[in-house]
Design a protein around this motif. Structure first.
Motif, PDB file in Angstrom:
ATOM      1  N   UNK A 187       7.369   2.494   1.834  1.00 60.98           N
ATOM      2  CA  UNK A 187       6.930   2.106   0.489  1.00 60.98           C
ATOM      3  C   UNK A 187       6.856   3.301  -0.437  1.00 60.98           C
ATOM      4  N   UNK A 188       6.337   4.410   0.080  1.00 55.57           N
ATOM      5  CA  UNK A 188       6.266   5.633  -0.721  1.00 55.57           C
ATOM      6  C   UNK A 188       7.643   6.154  -1.089  1.00 55.57           C
ATOM      7  N   UNK A 189       8.591   6.022  -0.156  1.00 56.98           N
ATOM      8  CA  UNK A 189       9.966   6.442  -0.435  1.00 56.98           C
ATOM      9  C   UNK A 189      10.556   5.635  -1.598  1.00 56.98           C
ATOM     10  N   UNK A 190      10.315   4.326  -1.607  1.00 59.07           N
ATOM     11  CA  UNK A 190      10.842   3.468  -2.677  1.00 59.07           C
ATOM     12  C   UNK A 190      10.310   3.905  -4.040  1.00 59.07           C
ATOM     13  N   UNK A 198      21.158  14.098 -15.249  1.00 56.70           N
ATOM     14  CA  UNK A 198      21.343  15.103 -14.200  1.00 56.70           C
ATOM     15  C   UNK A 198      21.975  14.541 -12.925  1.00 56.70           C
ATOM     16  N   UNK A 199      22.592  13.365 -13.001  1.00 54.76           N
ATOM     17  CA  UNK A 199      23.246  12.808 -11.815  1.00 54.76           C
ATOM     18  C   UNK A 199      24.342  13.729 -11.289  1.00 54.76           C
ATOM     19  N   UNK A 200      24.941  14.516 -12.182  1.00 56.10           N
ATOM     20  CA  UNK A 200      26.027  15.419 -11.776  1.00 56.10           C
ATOM     21  C   UNK A 200      25.541  16.495 -10.815  1.00 56.10           C
ATOM     22  N   UNK A 201      24.226  16.758 -10.790  1.00 57.18           N
ATOM     23  CA  UNK A 201      23.685  17.778  -9.886  1.00 57.18           C
ATOM     24  C   UNK A 201      23.954  17.445  -8.423  1.00 57.18           C
ATOM     25  N   UNK A 202      24.076  16.135  -8.112  1.00 56.21           N
ATOM     26  CA  UNK A 202      24.308  15.733  -6.721  1.00 56.21           C
ATOM     27  C   UNK A 202      25.680  16.202  -6.229  1.00 56.21           C
ATOM     28  N   UNK A 203      26.559  16.531  -7.152  1.00 55.55           N
ATOM     29  CA  UNK A 203      27.883  17.003  -6.768  1.00 55.55           C
ATOM     30  C   UNK A 203      27.960  18.504  -6.571  1.00 55.55           C
ATOM     31  N   UNK A 204      26.883  19.212  -6.849  1.00 55.74           N
ATOM     32  CA  UNK A 204      26.864  20.663  -6.709  1.00 55.74           C
ATOM     33  C   UNK A 204      26.482  21.024  -5.274  1.00 55.74           C
ATOM     34  N   UNK A 226       0.831  -1.209   0.000  1.00 52.40           N
ATOM     35  CA  UNK A 226       0.000   0.000   0.000  1.00 52.40           C
ATOM     36  C   UNK A 226       0.862   1.254   0.000  1.00 52.40           C
ATOM     37  N   UNK A 227       2.015   1.195   0.641  1.00 53.05           N
ATOM     38  CA  UNK A 227       2.918   2.341   0.642  1.00 53.05           C
ATOM     39  C   UNK A 227       3.455   2.648  -0.747  1.00 53.05           C
ATOM     40  N   UNK A 228       3.791   1.596  -1.486  1.00 55.75           N
ATOM     41  CA  UNK A 228       4.284   1.775  -2.858  1.00 55.75           C
ATOM     42  C   UNK A 228       3.201   2.416  -3.725  1.00 55.75           C
ATOM     43  N   UNK A 229       1.955   1.961  -3.576  1.00 59.57           N
ATOM     44  CA  UNK A 229       0.841   2.537  -4.342  1.00 59.57           C
ATOM     45  C   UNK A 229       0.593   3.990  -3.928  1.00 59.57           C
ATOM     46  N   UNK A 230       0.699   4.268  -2.616  1.00 57.66           N
ATOM     47  CA  UNK A 230       0.551   5.637  -2.137  1.00 57.66           C
ATOM     48  C   UNK A 230       1.634   6.528  -2.742  1.00 57.66           C
ATOM     49  N   UNK A 231       2.839   5.972  -2.944  1.00 57.30           N
ATOM     50  CA  UNK A 231       3.920   6.735  -3.570  1.00 57.30           C
ATOM     51  C   UNK A 231       3.551   7.208  -4.963  1.00 57.30           C
ATOM     52  N   UNK A 232       2.819   6.362  -5.707  1.00 58.78           N
ATOM     53  CA  UNK A 232       2.329   6.766  -7.030  1.00 58.78           C
ATOM     54  C   UNK A 232       1.361   7.941  -6.878  1.00 58.78           C
ATOM     55  N   UNK A 233       0.534   7.867  -5.826  1.00 61.37           N
ATOM     56  CA  UNK A 233      -0.388   8.965  -5.549  1.00 61.37           C
ATOM     57  C   UNK A 233       0.353  10.255  -5.271  1.00 61.37           C
ATOM     58  N   UNK A 234       1.467  10.149  -4.544  1.00 63.81           N
ATOM     59  CA  UNK A 234       2.265  11.336  -4.244  1.00 63.81           C
ATOM     60  C   UNK A 234       2.845  11.984  -5.492  1.00 63.81           C
ATOM     61  N   UNK A 235       3.335  11.150  -6.421  1.00 64.18           N
ATOM     62  CA  UNK A 235       3.901  11.668  -7.666  1.00 64.18           C
ATOM     63  C   UNK A 235       2.835  12.388  -8.500  1.00 64.18           C
ATOM     64  N   UNK A 236       1.678  11.751  -8.646  1.00 66.46           N
ATOM     65  CA  UNK A 236       0.616  12.348  -9.461  1.00 66.46           C
ATOM     66  C   UNK A 236      -0.058  13.518  -8.741  1.00 66.46           C
ATOM     67  N   UNK A 237       0.017  13.528  -7.407  1.00 63.24           N
ATOM     68  CA  UNK A 237      -0.536  14.636  -6.625  1.00 63.24           C
ATOM     69  C   UNK A 237       0.160  15.938  -7.005  1.00 63.24           C
ATOM     70  N   UNK A 238       1.469  15.870  -7.133  1.00 60.76           N
ATOM     71  CA  UNK A 238       2.225  17.057  -7.545  1.00 60.76           C
ATOM     72  C   UNK A 238       1.810  17.538  -8.932  1.00 60.76           C
ATOM     73  N   UNK A 260      11.541   6.692  -9.167  1.00 61.17           N
ATOM     74  CA  UNK A 260      11.141   7.688 -10.170  1.00 61.17           C
ATOM     75  C   UNK A 260      12.200   8.786 -10.305  1.00 61.17           C
ATOM     76  N   UNK A 261      12.755   9.234  -9.174  1.00 61.88           N
ATOM     77  CA  UNK A 261      13.796  10.274  -9.215  1.00 61.88           C
ATOM     78  C   UNK A 261      15.031   9.796  -9.974  1.00 61.88           C
TER      79      UNK A 261
END
Length: 248
Positions: A149-152, A167-173, A1-13, A157-158
């Motif tokens: 689950x939502x974090x996963x 954009x992985x190089x952004x983590x070094x900024x 359910x947490x994984x499914x809620x994570x999808x809700x979080x992405x589409x919520x934005x 997705x990130x």
């Protein structure tokens, strides 16, 4: 359910991107309120009929959900009036990527998936030490499991977007870290506060199974009320007719 809620979080934005804070939150959270209240007991009864979870869906609870959804539908009507009355330039001045049709579809999906948070809390309710655990802390283990689950979902997705946009190089900024960490932490604290309040409130409602069941709907309905207040403050309804504002 947490994984499914994570999808809700992405589409919520995305729903707020296409509809704005007021309308996007109203449609998504309204759907989440109704489905989260009703689907929890229904699915619990399906997997664990011995719990007799359906008994909590009293006439009062169902009527409360119906009234909440009618309110959300009226807000949707106000959104439709807004979409038809403003020019494209005026819509984009209030909400840059305003798209009523796409936004409604995404908001309904977000609400459906976000309801899985409430369902997950219901399934995880026994994850505590019973009477040895204070009421305010009883939902913490289930909350941890659902948010994990939502974090996963969000992490996958990130990373997908990082690969897609190279954009992985952004983590070094280093200059980006402080600002993002501050606002992420602030968002997390404020967001979790609602579930801390939900647990605290439930502790006062233990004598009423109906109110315990309806507590999720109350929380989401209050979210809708205040998201519309913020929408007005942020001038998302600027340029609309007085009739549209009256419907809202």
């Amino acid at each position: 359910f947490g994984v499914l809620w994570g999808v809700g979080g992405l589409t919520f934005g995305l729903s707020m991107r296409y509809l704005g804070v007021a309308l996007g939150q109203s449609i998504a959270l309204g759907t989440c309120a109704g489905l989260g209240t009703i689907m929890g007991p229904v699915l619990l009864n399906l997997f664990f009929p011995e719990l007799k979870a359906l008994e909590s869906l009293t006439f009062a609870v169902i009527m409360g959900v119906v009234i909440t959804l009618i309110g959300i539908a009226i807000i949707g009507v106000a959104g439709g009036m807004k979409a038809s009355s403003l020019s494209e330039e005026e819509k984009q001045a209030a909400v840059k990527d305003f798209n009523f049709t796409k936004g409604i579809a995404v908001a309904l999906l977000a609400g459906f998936m976000s309801a899985c948070f409430s369902i997950g809390l219901g399934f995880g309710e026994p994850l505590n030490f019973g009477d040895a655990t204070a009421d305010i802390y009883k939902t913490l283990p289930a909350t941890f499991m659902v948010t994990l689950g939502g974090f996963l979902t969000n992490a996958v997705y990130c990373l997908y977007q990082n690969a897609r946009n190279k954009s992985f190089s952004d983590y070094g900024k280093g200059s980006l870290w402080a600002n993002n960490l501050l606002f992420c932490a602030l968002a997390g604290v404020l967001w979790y506060s609602q579930f801390f309040g939900l647990s605290l409130g439930k502790g006062f409602l233990t004598s009423s199974p109906a109110l315990l069941t309806f507590s999720w709907c109350i929380l989401m309905a209050l979210n809708v009320v205040f998201s519309n207040v913020w929408g007005i403050i942020l001038k998302e309804w600027k340029g609309c007719s007085k009739k549209t504002i009256a419907v809202l």
